[in-house]
Structures are given as structure tokens and as C-alpha cells.
Design a protein around this motif. Structure first.
Motif, PDB file in Angstrom:
ATOM      1  N   VAL A 174       0.840  -1.203   0.000  1.00  0.00           N
ATOM      2  CA  VAL A 174       0.000   0.000   0.000  1.00  0.00           C
ATOM      3  C   VAL A 174       0.875   1.252   0.000  1.00  0.00           C
ATOM      4  O   VAL A 174       0.669   2.181  -0.782  1.00  0.00           O
ATOM      5  CB  VAL A 174      -0.959   0.012   1.210  1.00  0.00           C
ATOM      6  N   ALA A 175       1.861   1.257   0.878  1.00  0.00           N
ATOM      7  CA  ALA A 175       2.767   2.413   0.970  1.00  0.00           C
ATOM      8  C   ALA A 175       3.550   2.604  -0.323  1.00  0.00           C
ATOM      9  O   ALA A 175       3.705   3.736  -0.807  1.00  0.00           O
ATOM     10  CB  ALA A 175       3.729   2.230   2.150  1.00  0.00           C
ATOM     11  N   ARG A 176       4.044   1.513  -0.899  1.00  0.00           N
ATOM     12  CA  ARG A 176       4.801   1.598  -2.155  1.00  0.00           C
ATOM     13  C   ARG A 176       3.894   2.089  -3.292  1.00  0.00           C
ATOM     14  O   ARG A 176       4.301   2.930  -4.103  1.00  0.00           O
ATOM     15  CB  ARG A 176       5.388   0.238  -2.522  1.00  0.00           C
ATOM     16  N   ALA A 177       2.680   1.568  -3.360  1.00  0.00           N
ATOM     17  CA  ALA A 177       1.753   1.967  -4.426  1.00  0.00           C
ATOM     18  C   ALA A 177       1.427   3.459  -4.327  1.00  0.00           C
ATOM     19  O   ALA A 177       1.411   4.171  -5.343  1.00  0.00           O
ATOM     20  CB  ALA A 177       0.479   1.132  -4.352  1.00  0.00           C
ATOM     21  N   ARG A 178       1.181   3.935  -3.128  1.00  0.00           N
ATOM     22  CA  ARG A 178       0.862   5.351  -2.957  1.00  0.00           C
ATOM     23  C   ARG A 178       2.039   6.242  -3.344  1.00  0.00           C
ATOM     24  O   ARG A 178       1.852   7.307  -3.941  1.00  0.00           O
ATOM     25  CB  ARG A 178       0.440   5.613  -1.506  1.00  0.00           C
ATOM     26  N   LEU A 179       3.248   5.779  -3.014  1.00  0.00           N
ATOM     27  CA  LEU A 179       4.445   6.529  -3.401  1.00  0.00           C
ATOM     28  C   LEU A 179       4.569   6.605  -4.921  1.00  0.00           C
ATOM     29  O   LEU A 179       4.815   7.681  -5.484  1.00  0.00           O
ATOM     30  CB  LEU A 179       5.687   5.856  -2.807  1.00  0.00           C
ATOM     31  N   HIS A 180       4.375   5.478  -5.592  1.00  0.00           N
ATOM     32  CA  HIS A 180       4.467   5.455  -7.060  1.00  0.00           C
ATOM     33  C   HIS A 180       3.347   6.281  -7.695  1.00  0.00           C
ATOM     34  O   HIS A 180       3.565   6.955  -8.710  1.00  0.00           O
ATOM     35  CB  HIS A 180       4.396   4.020  -7.574  1.00  0.00           C
ATOM     36  N   ASN A 181       2.151   6.215  -7.126  1.00  0.00           N
ATOM     37  CA  ASN A 181       1.031   7.003  -7.658  1.00  0.00           C
ATOM     38  C   ASN A 181       1.349   8.492  -7.608  1.00  0.00           C
ATOM     39  O   ASN A 181       1.073   9.240  -8.551  1.00  0.00           O
ATOM     40  CB  ASN A 181      -0.244   6.730  -6.860  1.00  0.00           C
ATOM     41  N   LYS A 182       1.963   8.903  -6.497  1.00  0.00           N
ATOM     42  CA  LYS A 182       2.323  10.322  -6.339  1.00  0.00           C
ATOM     43  C   LYS A 182       3.385  10.719  -7.347  1.00  0.00           C
ATOM     44  O   LYS A 182       3.289  11.768  -7.993  1.00  0.00           O
ATOM     45  CB  LYS A 182       2.815  10.564  -4.912  1.00  0.00           C
ATOM     46  N   LYS A 183       4.415   9.877  -7.508  1.00  0.00           N
ATOM     47  CA  LYS A 183       5.475  10.170  -8.466  1.00  0.00           C
ATOM     48  C   LYS A 183       4.947  10.257  -9.889  1.00  0.00           C
ATOM     49  O   LYS A 183       5.443  11.033 -10.701  1.00  0.00           O
ATOM     50  CB  LYS A 183       6.563   9.096  -8.382  1.00  0.00           C
ATOM     51  N   ALA A 184       3.942   9.430 -10.195  1.00  0.00           N
ATOM     52  CA  ALA A 184       3.372   9.395 -11.548  1.00  0.00           C
ATOM     53  C   ALA A 184       2.345  10.500 -11.771  1.00  0.00           C
ATOM     54  O   ALA A 184       1.835  10.658 -12.888  1.00  0.00           O
ATOM     55  CB  ALA A 184       2.736   8.030 -11.811  1.00  0.00           C
ATOM     56  N   GLY A 185       2.019  11.246 -10.729  1.00  0.00           N
ATOM     57  CA  GLY A 185       1.016  12.303 -10.856  1.00  0.00           C
ATOM     58  C   GLY A 185      -0.387  11.754 -11.022  1.00  0.00           C
ATOM     59  O   GLY A 185      -1.249  12.388 -11.638  1.00  0.00           O
ATOM     60  N   LEU A 186      -0.643  10.570 -10.436  1.00  0.00           N
ATOM     61  CA  LEU A 186      -1.940   9.918 -10.603  1.00  0.00           C
ATOM     62  C   LEU A 186      -2.675   9.732  -9.279  1.00  0.00           C
ATOM     63  O   LEU A 186      -3.544   8.858  -9.159  1.00  0.00           O
ATOM     64  CB  LEU A 186      -1.755   8.551 -11.287  1.00  0.00           C
ATOM     65  N   GLU A 187      -2.332  10.549  -8.296  1.00  0.00           N
ATOM     66  CA  GLU A 187      -2.993  10.432  -6.992  1.00  0.00           C
ATOM     67  C   GLU A 187      -4.496  10.631  -7.084  1.00  0.00           C
ATOM     68  O   GLU A 187      -5.261  10.031  -6.320  1.00  0.00           O
ATOM     69  CB  GLU A 187      -2.413  11.464  -6.020  1.00  0.00           C
ATOM     70  N   ASP A 188      -4.931  11.493  -8.002  1.00  0.00           N
ATOM     71  CA  ASP A 188      -6.361  11.761  -8.121  1.00  0.00           C
ATOM     72  C   ASP A 188      -7.103  10.649  -8.857  1.00  0.00           C
ATOM     73  O   ASP A 188      -8.336  10.572  -8.804  1.00  0.00           O
ATOM     74  CB  ASP A 188      -6.589  13.091  -8.841  1.00  0.00           C
ATOM     75  N   LYS A 189      -6.363   9.768  -9.539  1.00  0.00           N
ATOM     76  CA  LYS A 189      -6.983   8.680 -10.312  1.00  0.00           C
ATOM     77  C   LYS A 189      -6.825   7.316  -9.648  1.00  0.00           C
ATOM     78  O   LYS A 189      -7.557   6.384  -9.961  1.00  0.00           O
ATOM     79  CB  LYS A 189      -6.350   8.604 -11.712  1.00  0.00           C
ATOM     80  N   CYS A 190      -5.848   7.192  -8.753  1.00  0.00           N
ATOM     81  CA  CYS A 190      -5.514   5.891  -8.173  1.00  0.00           C
ATOM     82  C   CYS A 190      -5.549   5.944  -6.651  1.00  0.00           C
ATOM     83  O   CYS A 190      -4.845   6.745  -6.036  1.00  0.00           O
ATOM     84  CB  CYS A 190      -4.125   5.445  -8.633  1.00  0.00           C
TER      85      CYS A 190
END
Length: 363
Positions: free
Chosen positions: A159-175
Motif C-alpha cells: 500500500v505504501a509503495r503503491a501510494r508513493l508510485h502514484n504520487k510520483k506518476a502524478g496519478l494520486e487523483d486517479k488511483c
């Protein structure tokens, strides 16, 4: 003269390590670095103990069959392997058919985008990723379809890794990612416009329970696609070599037991799904999904040397070498399963939750 020899030897060792770790690097840009490999949520001093505990499950096979034991079994496995998977394979913990003139990364992305297209994911849809890992497929599907993806994984570290990658990819609002058991999902009924699982439900002790939960959280008329790990029609349970290969895959991938390909659709029907389509995506004309495993043997040995050196230097935690060796052996079994055709990690089933009859009659 001796001093010069020592300096040259030290320089060679440093240059070799630098080449292994920094130049060859991780499987993906911005991925996990070898020097950062950990045991997930397991403290460094307990990795060896948890690795030994993982193998103890297979000395008590009846324990693996108990639904209440499997979540801990799978969670332990992913604590042990997540960093190694990210470093050596990438952020998408699954296979894909090889595609001529395409890189492994592109072939992986196409395989994930196919799932989005099969369930007709589109902007504004709320889609569920059943067993999302660190979110590689989630990000690819969100970017491709414009849908909002919610992923569920049993492992807090993922969960922590996925959230970190989502933030780096600029997809926090989609994922979005939540920690939970996909046998008992923390979502209300009829919450999602579609769902997919990519090589994830193989960890469930009972496929019917997973499908029933997916059925529950989908809206009427919604589609669900799953890529399942199965034994094929070529598997012979009386063939000792076949049995050894399948058991090797199960032991090295935290599987309570592989299912037959012909069980999947019947299971989906029993929970209420309409089966729209089923086929093995590994069948020709698809390119061999295990090509990457064969081509990666040099990389496996390279990685094993790196991890062994880091373990000696006490940078990598004790037990990491054993985990990597387990995955190396498992890759051999997976390759044999692909070569012989007795195993497929991508038996695709596309299902639809029937429309509500009351709504149909009123419309």
C-alpha cells in the motif's frame, strides 16, 4: 607493489558493484535500488525467521487449505519478495505475452490495457483492482482509460509503495489504494462500474469466495475480467515431472493450490456471473510469456551476486539471499511450465453481473 595490487583490487570491486547497481540498475527507472531492499513490513532482524516460517506452511499442507491461515501466509510472502520483485522485475508483478519488436515493458503495458478495454473502462468510471500489488497495472489502466481506480492489497507495505508510485506518476487523483482482504472487501454493495484482477486471485484458497465478493461490489451490468493462473489440458496429474513443476510453482509463489482451467468459468457462474468470454491468452499466436524468464538468467545471477555481497556487507538483511534463491528456483519451474504448456498465468475470463430485473422491467 602489494599496495598497488590492493588498490587495484579494491578499485575493481568498487567498479563492478557500481556497474551492477548503478548502471544496470533496477528493472524500471525510479524503481527499487538494491541497497534499499528490505523485508517490507518485517523488521530486518526477523526476515530469516519469517522466511523459515513461510516454508513451514508447506510442511503443514492442511494449514494452507484453511481460509483463516492463507492471508497471513500470503502477507508474509509479499513482505519478503516485494522489494526484490520491484528491483528485479518492475512495478507490475505479472507476466505478459512477448510481442515482436516490443520491449518487455511495452508488452506488459499492452497486456494491462487489454484488461481495461475488455471491461470498457472509460473516464468517470470507478474501477476495482482486485489484488493490486504496488500498482503497476493500476497506473497503466488509469492513464489509458481515464477511469478512477481503487486497488486492494492485503500487504501494508505494498500500500505504501503503491501510494508513493502514484504520487510520483502524478496519478494520486486517479488511483487509490486500500489495505484489505479481497475475500472480505471493505466496500459497499454495487460500488464499482467494473473490476479486474491480473494474476492475483490465484492466492485465494477458494476462488468462489473471491468471485462472490467481486460480484457483490459490482453494479448490475458491470464487467469483470480476471487473468488466472491455471493448469492446462496438457497437465497430467500422473506425470511425476508435471507434478513437480506445478508444486514448485505453488511453493515459490505462495499458492494454496493451482486450479484447472476448466474450473474457472463454472466457479464464476456459481456466484451469479454471466460468462461473456474465456480463453487462454498464452495460446498461439501469442508470443511465449516465459521468454523474459529465459532471457533474464544472466540478470538473475547478477542480482544474486549483488544481494550476496550486500548481505555480507550487512546492507541487505539476513535472509534476503535465501528469498532471492527461492525466486530463482521458482523461475526455473515457471519456465518449464511454459515450455511444456502445462501451466498458464493468463487464462482470461470476462464476466458480467446481470442487470437488475426490476430496473429492466421499469425501463
Amino acid at each position: 607493489m602489494e599496495s598497488l595490487t590492493l588498490i587495484c583490487t579494491a578499485g575493481l570491486i568498487f567498479a563492478t558493484l557500481y556497474w551492477f547497481i548503478c548502471i544496470l540498475g533496477s528493472a524500471e527507472q525510479k524503481g527499487k535500488r538494491a541497497v534499499d531492499i528490505s523485508g517490507g513490513s518485517i523488521s530486518a532482524e526477523n526476515i530469516q525467521h519469517n522466511y523459515d516460517q513461510y516454508w513451514s506452511f508447506f510442511r503443514r499442507p492442511k494449514e494452507i487449505e484453511k481460509a483463516d491461515k492463507v492471508p497471513h501466509f500470503v502477507d508474509t510472502f509479499y513482505n519478503l519478495v516485494t522489494d526484490i520483485y520491484e528491483w528485479g522485475w518492475g512495478q507490475s508483478f505479472h507476466f505478459s505475452p512477448s510481442v515482436p519488436s516490443k520491449s518487455h515493458r511495452d508488452a506488459t503495458r499492452l497486456h494491462e490495457e487489454m484488461a481495461a478495454e475488455l471491461i470498457s473502462a472509460k473516464p468517470g468510471d470507478k474501477i476495482l483492482d482486485v489484488g493490486c500489488g504496488v500498482g503497476g497495472p493500476m497506473r497503466a489502466i488509469a492513464a489509458h482509460s481515464g477511469a478512477e481506480i481503487t486497488g486492494i492489497t492485503i500487504n501494508e507495505y505494498q500500500v505504501a509503495r503503491a501510494r508513493l508510485h502514484n504520487k510520483k506518476a502524478g496519478l494520486e487523483d486517479k488511483c487509490n489504494v486500500v489495505c484489505g482482504n479481497f475475500l472480505q472487501m471493505p466496500f459497499p454493495d454495487s460500488a464499482f462500474d467494473g473490476a479486474y484482477s491480473i494474476e492475483a486471485t490465484c492466492h485465494a484458497p477458494n476462488l468462489k469466495e473471491v468471485y462472490a465478493e467481486v460480484f457483490r461490489v459490482l453494479k448490475p451490468g458491470a464487467l469483470y475480467v480476471s487473468y488466472e493462473w491455471v493448469t492446462t489440458s496438457k497437465f497430467d496429474g500422473k506425470n511425476a515431472e508435471h507434478v513437480e513443476v506445478i508444486q514448485g510453482i505453488e511453493r515459490g509463489d505462495a499458492l494454496p493450490g493451482l486450479r484447472r482451467y476448466d474450473e474457472v468459468a463454472e466457479t464464476a457462474k456459481r456466484v451469479g456471473f454471466e460468462v461473456v468470454e474465456e480463453r487462454d491468452l498464452a495460446e498461439p499466436p501469442a508470443g511465449p510469456w516465459w521468454t523474459r524468464l529465459k532471457m533474464g538468467k544472466i540478470a538473475y545471477w547478477r542480482n544474486h551476486i549483488v544481494i550476496s555481497i550486500l548481505a555480507v556487507l550487512r546492507i541487505a538483511p539476513k535472509g534476503t539471499v535465501d528469498v532471492h534463491e527461492m525466486l530463482f528456483k521458482t523461475a526455473e519451474y515457471l519456465t518449464k511450465g511454459g515450455d511444456s504448456g502445462i501451466f498458464s498465468p493468463m487464462y482470461m475470463i470476462l464476466c458480467r453481473k446481470p442487470e437488475d430485473k426490476a430496473e429492466e422491467s421499469s425501463s
